[in-house]
Design an enzyme around this catalytic site. Sequence first.
Site, PDB file in Angstrom:
ATOM      1  N   ARG A  45       0.548  -1.471   0.113  1.00 44.90           N
ATOM      2  CA  ARG A  45       0.218  -0.036   0.275  1.00 44.90           C
ATOM      3  C   ARG A  45       0.617   0.844  -0.292  1.00 44.90           C
ATOM      4  O   ARG A  45       2.054   0.875  -0.220  1.00 44.90           O
ATOM      5  CB  ARG A  45      -0.604   0.098   1.201  1.00 44.90           C
ATOM      6  CG  ARG A  45      -0.237  -0.771   2.337  1.00 44.90           C
ATOM      7  CD  ARG A  45      -0.842   0.722   3.553  1.00 44.90           C
ATOM      8  NE  ARG A  45      -0.889   2.154   3.488  1.00 44.90           N
ATOM      9  CZ  ARG A  45       0.361   2.660   3.830  1.00 44.90           C
ATOM     10  NH1 ARG A  45       1.564   2.110   4.010  1.00 44.90           N
ATOM     11  NH2 ARG A  45       0.694   4.345   3.551  1.00 44.90           N
ATOM     12  N   GLY A  46      -0.118   2.505  -0.357  1.00 44.48           N
ATOM     13  CA  GLY A  46       0.971   3.970  -0.205  1.00 44.48           C
ATOM     14  C   GLY A  46       1.160   3.981  -1.599  1.00 44.48           C
ATOM     15  O   GLY A  46       1.012   2.665  -2.255  1.00 44.48           O
ATOM     16  N   GLN A 194      -3.708   2.452   9.103  1.00 44.25           N
ATOM     17  CA  GLN A 194      -1.918   2.906   8.931  1.00 44.25           C
ATOM     18  C   GLN A 194      -1.191   3.890   9.901  1.00 44.25           C
ATOM     19  O   GLN A 194      -0.207   3.808   9.788  1.00 44.25           O
ATOM     20  CB  GLN A 194      -1.855   3.491   7.790  1.00 44.25           C
ATOM     21  CG  GLN A 194      -2.598   2.671   6.861  1.00 44.25           C
ATOM     22  CD  GLN A 194      -3.454   2.720   6.209  1.00 44.25           C
ATOM     23  OE1 GLN A 194      -4.431   3.578   7.403  1.00 44.25           O
ATOM     24  NE2 GLN A 194      -4.720   2.622   5.352  1.00 44.25           N
ATOM     25  N   ASP A 235      -2.490  10.478  -2.476  1.00 46.61           N
ATOM     26  CA  ASP A 235      -2.458   9.523  -3.477  1.00 46.61           C
ATOM     27  C   ASP A 235      -2.796   9.980  -5.010  1.00 46.61           C
ATOM     28  O   ASP A 235      -2.205   9.440  -5.936  1.00 46.61           O
ATOM     29  CB  ASP A 235      -3.146   8.168  -2.889  1.00 46.61           C
ATOM     30  CG  ASP A 235      -3.185   7.932  -1.668  1.00 46.61           C
ATOM     31  OD1 ASP A 235      -2.935   8.722  -1.102  1.00 46.61           O
ATOM     32  OD2 ASP A 235      -2.545   6.961  -2.176  1.00 46.61           O
ATOM     33  N   LYS A 245      -5.556   9.932   2.201  1.00 50.12           N
ATOM     34  CA  LYS A 245      -6.294   8.912   3.186  1.00 50.12           C
ATOM     35  C   LYS A 245      -7.532   9.655   3.753  1.00 50.12           C
ATOM     36  O   LYS A 245      -6.992  10.787   3.880  1.00 50.12           O
ATOM     37  CB  LYS A 245      -5.237   8.557   4.283  1.00 50.12           C
ATOM     38  CG  LYS A 245      -5.959   7.383   5.043  1.00 50.12           C
ATOM     39  CD  LYS A 245      -6.474   6.699   4.149  1.00 50.12           C
ATOM     40  CE  LYS A 245      -5.970   5.409   3.329  1.00 50.12           C
ATOM     41  NZ  LYS A 245      -6.840   4.996   2.927  1.00 50.12           N
TER      42      LYS A 245
HETATM   43  O1  MRU Z   1      -5.021   3.026   1.637  1.00 45.19           O
HETATM   44  P1  MRU Z   1      -3.660   3.490   1.271  1.00 45.19           P
HETATM   45  O2  MRU Z   1      -2.681   2.615   2.763  1.00 45.19           O
HETATM   46  O3  MRU Z   1      -2.374   2.207   0.115  1.00 45.19           O
HETATM   47  O4  MRU Z   1      -3.265   4.712   1.894  1.00 45.19           O
HETATM   48  C1  MRU Z   1      -2.385   6.149   1.627  1.00 45.19           C
HETATM   49  C2  MRU Z   1      -2.191   7.238   1.654  1.00 45.19           C
HETATM   50  O5  MRU Z   1      -3.174   7.345   2.065  1.00 45.19           O
HETATM   51  C3  MRU Z   1      -0.940   7.784   1.965  1.00 45.19           C
HETATM   52  O6  MRU Z   1      -0.775   9.334   2.565  1.00 45.19           O
HETATM   53  C4  MRU Z   1      -0.434   8.731   0.276  1.00 45.19           C
HETATM   54  O7  MRU Z   1      -0.266   7.100  -0.163  1.00 45.19           O
HETATM   55  C5  MRU Z   1       0.748   8.704  -0.032  1.00 45.19           C
HETATM   56  S1  MRU Z   1       2.238   7.675   0.904  1.00 45.19           S
HETATM   57  C6  MRU Z   1       3.417   8.048   0.453  1.00 45.19           C
END
Ligand code: MRU
Length: 339
Positions: A45-46, A194, A235, A245
């Site tokens: 993820r991320g 997270q 994202d 997020k």
């Molecule tokens: O649902 P996730 O855990 O993939 O979401 C992650 C986020 O929202 C992070 O803040 C975003 O991807 C930036 S990561 C450098």
Amino acid sequence: MVRTIEWRDGVVYTIDQTVLPKKEVWIELKTCEQVAQALKEMKIRGAPLIGVATAYGLALTAYHSKALNRKDFMCELEFAAETIRNTRPTAVNLFWAVDRILKKARETRGGIDNLKKAIITEALRMADEDVEVNRRIGKHGATLINDGDVILTHCNAGSLATVEYGTALAVVRAAWEEGKRIKVFADETRPLLQGARLTVFELMRDNIPVTLITDNMAGYVMSKGLINKVIVGADRIVRDAVINKIGTYAVAVLAHENNIPFYVAAPSSTFDFSKSAKDVVIEERNPEEVTRIGTETIAPEGVQVMNPAFDITPMRYVTAVIREDGIITSKELKERLKG
Ligand code: MRU
């Protein structure tokens, strides 16, 4: 800090982020379908890591392909690309990575072996670039950080969300490496935690002082003057908004109300200026993520649930974005997009 994803002889190794911090389990992925499944389940993820994992997934298809001609090879690759595209709709890095690998394949001349080599090399390059780009984000971002700053972050935009160095946490890391005595407040980030599970885990491992709060405490800590900067990742950054997020929007509005600068750190692969917020699909996830914490059910059976994974922060709440090529205030961004 940890290198979160590795490629070795046609196998991808990565940390299963769903079981952190209790267990540090490395999983082996041998097909693009397995990578797609790991993305759906958020073992990976991320946004930046999702991008690199996507490239590695397509590299797995290339590596293991038995196609005898270019047409069949491209068919396999495009089928794999479609499988990955259907995993998570919001982080643009996924689509950026698919496009970059397909472009490389289409441009590459010669036989199948040449194609395979070019795709694998491109995927490896994307992983190395991620580390480099995030280090540059850290360097630029650190210029905004003063000794003694206390920074609030949301979700995990750290090492675990990238190949190694993080985005929002790259800024924290770089400032810390420069000797600035800073502290971090981490929102727990319901529903999947997270912040509590990942951000706290990696900051504690790097001995960077961190205080965990629940999401609904952010307003309180701001009003009490306990933090003086907010830095989050993204994202997707579109013309008029930052998509990150769920909960980011509330943090941004609270920061604005309390005169606290709100920064977004993200690589250029997260920018999607061809789109506005209204064009972006916000991923809706399984209701059980809300009705449960871990395996414990916390709500009455049958309750109606909403579970958007991301929200939309209008650009007016963003003080500046921190990219690998520098810091851009939202005012400058607006001007650039006009021109
Ligand atoms: O649902 P996730 O855990 O993939 O979401 C992650 C986020 O929202 C992070 O803040 C975003 O991807 C930036 S990561 C450098």
